[in-house]
Design a protein around this motif. Structure first.
Motif, PDB file in Angstrom:
ATOM      1  N   GLY A 206      -2.209   1.135  -4.011  1.00 65.42           N
ATOM      2  CA  GLY A 206      -2.932  -0.247  -3.883  1.00 65.42           C
ATOM      3  C   GLY A 206      -2.315  -1.163  -4.149  1.00 65.42           C
TER       4      GLY A 206
ATOM      5  N   LYS B 287      -2.365 -11.839   1.866  1.00 68.06           N
ATOM      6  CA  LYS B 287      -1.877 -10.317   1.860  1.00 68.06           C
ATOM      7  C   LYS B 287      -2.831  -9.497   2.644  1.00 68.06           C
ATOM      8  CE  LYS B 287      -2.562  -6.123   0.119  1.00 68.06           C
ATOM      9  NZ  LYS B 287      -3.715  -5.115   0.411  1.00 68.06           N
TER      10      LYS B 287
ATOM     11  N   GLY C 284     -11.945   0.503  -5.364  1.00 62.86           N
ATOM     12  CA  GLY C 284     -10.615   0.380  -4.890  1.00 62.86           C
ATOM     13  C   GLY C 284     -10.386  -1.082  -3.973  1.00 62.86           C
TER      14      GLY C 284
ATOM     15  N   ASP D  11      -1.700  -5.482  -3.491  1.00 59.40           N
ATOM     16  CA  ASP D  11      -2.452  -6.677  -3.869  1.00 59.40           C
ATOM     17  C   ASP D  11      -1.667  -7.242  -5.116  1.00 59.40           C
ATOM     18  OD1 ASP D  11      -4.392  -5.860  -2.309  1.00 59.40           O
ATOM     19  OD2 ASP D  11      -5.636  -4.759  -3.731  1.00 59.40           O
TER      20      ASP D  11
HETATM   21 MG    MG Z   1      -5.770  -1.940  -0.966  1.00 60.41          MG
END
Ligand code: MG
Ligand code: ADP
Ligand code: ASP
Length: 405
Positions: free
Chosen positions: A151, A7, A209, A154
């Motif tokens: 985010g 990723k 984060g 992920d």
């Molecule tokens: Mg991130």
């Protein structure tokens, strides 16, 4: 031969040059004989820029349309990366979330993955193709585009790793691993070689984060070896595991912090006949996440309950509370903005009393006022004025010797 998921976050795909660079890393894994699925984020600040465009038109755009808009960012990256991989001779197919059959609930902007039928991805891998999937997006039962929360790419990566039974899920980013605290703000933060899923889950939930909390949750539940490493060097990064050897008997393993916290306070008339649960049930029904709750019942004073939420939920929380004021039976609601949460995390805390006292003592010495406190077996969190957030994080990092190897 292994099955691997790689990723790449926004900063790693910010320009076409960077896309060319990560293509060489993907190429390396493919020529070593691995089956490779790549998950990508939107390029650089694309998601923020798309949010800005919507805000030029409306202060309160519908979440459904926001998902349609925000999901375009990842779609650009996936196509560009597939174009580049095809260009250098690797047969590559890109898939959006819905093409990859990533099904979610219908909570727009913060959807949860419900199912991922990996047949299409596995068929493409069997044809010796590299599969590039757009992170952060899925499709609801109604057939609408959803996104998984900021985010969230992920989480796409780990969910795919679980569905295809990958041997490893590598999260490539702009730091070379998970540190004892955010290295951008804590000078002496130190890279960890390994960390427990549970510790990372707490850190992520408390504002670190570097990984999306739901990605850690998935990795833990499906026992996916999850590694965080740099897009720019060969460092092995940090690996998450069920249990790790604690270095130097350190009780605290990390410090996390989160800005933009608001404290709401509600006062009841006496006698109070309602139920404390009803406020929180009402907020939850409106998808407003409440964090720390402090109830205060003192003889001779009106009972109050204070709770913290994220600033982004404030307008909605006030609307919900005001419109249910009578049913909920409170008489006064106030809020305080400009707050932040700072937390210490470590699985050894449960057997080490006195950690919280040591934390409060150090904050007092630094003249940092503590507005709210919350503890669990493996963390202590305090709400402090936002201006004190970074000084508090640095002081606690020092207090618990996190810089020492
Ligand atoms: Mg991130
Ligand atoms: P990406 O775009 O690759 O997903 P993110 O910005 O989401 O990258 O995550 C990487 C950033 O996370 C780092 O640049 C760092 O500032 C921040 N971060 C916060 N806490 C930590 C931590 N404990 N260890 C490493 N990085 C952290
Ligand atoms: N592009 C999305 C965001 O900026 C998702 C991600 O990068 O993981 O939040």
């Amino acid at each position: 031969m292994s099955k691997i998921v790689m990723k790449f976050g926004g900063s790693s795909v910010a320009t076409t040059e960077k896309i060319q660079h990560i293509a060489t890393r993907i190429n390396h894994e493919k020529v070593n004989g691995n089956d490779v699925v790549v998950v990508v984020s939107a390029m650089g600040k694309t998601t923020d820029n798309l949010l800005g465009l919507a805000m030029e038109l409306s202060e309160n755009p519908t979440k459904r349309e926001m998902d349609t808009l925000l999901s375009t960012g990842e779609q650009i990256t996936m196509a560009l990366l597939a174009i580049q991989l095809n260009e250098i001779g690797f047969d590559t197919v890109s898939l959006t979330g819905w093409q990859a059959n990533l099904q979610t609930d219908n909570v727009h902007r913060n959807a949860r993955i419900e199912n991922l039928d990996a047949t299409r991805i596995l068929d493409l891998l069997a044809e010796n193709k590299i599969v590039v999937v757009a992170g952060f997006q899925g499709v609801s039962g109604e057939g609408d585009i959803t996104t998984l929360g900021r985010g969230g790419s992920d989480t796409t990566a780990v969910a795919i790793a679980a569905a295809i039974e990958a041997d490893i899920c590598d999260i490539y980013t702009d730091v070379d691993g998970i540190y004892t605290s955010d290295p951008r703000f804590v000078q002496n933060a130190r890279k960890l070689e390994q960390l427990e899923y549970d510790e990372m889950l707490e850190l992520a939930n408390l504002g670190a984060g570097v990984l999306h909390p739901r990605a850690v949750e998935f990795a833990k539940n499906y026992k996916i070896p999850l590694r965080v490493r740099s897009s720019y060097n060969e460092d092995v990064g940090t690996i998450l595991k069920e249990e790790v050897d604690v270095e130097n008997n350190l009780v605290v393993r990390g410090v996390a912090f989160e800005a933009d916290i608001v404290r709401l306070t509600i006062e009841y008339e006496v006698p109070f006949n309602g139920s404390l649960a009803s406020i929180f049930t009402t907020l939850a029904a409106n998808h407003i996440n409440v964090d720390i709750i402090v109830q205060s019942i003192v003889d001779g004073k009106k009972p109050t309950v204070s709770f913290s939420i994220k600033k982004e939920s404030l307008a909605e929380a006030i609307t919900v509370l005001e419109s249910n004021k009578e049913a909920l039976g409170f008489i006064f609601a106030d809020f305080e903005v400009g707050l932040a949460k700072v937390s210490i995390v470590g699985s050894g805390m449960v057997s080490n009393p006195g950690v919280a006292a040591q934390m409060f003592d150090r904050l007092r010495k630094e003249n940092i006022p503590v507005k709210m406190v919350s503890t669990s077996e493996i963390k202590v969190s305090v709400v402090v004025p936002q201006n004190d957030m970074i000084p508090a994080a640095n002081a606690l990092h020092d207090e618990f010797d996190l810089a020492l190897v």
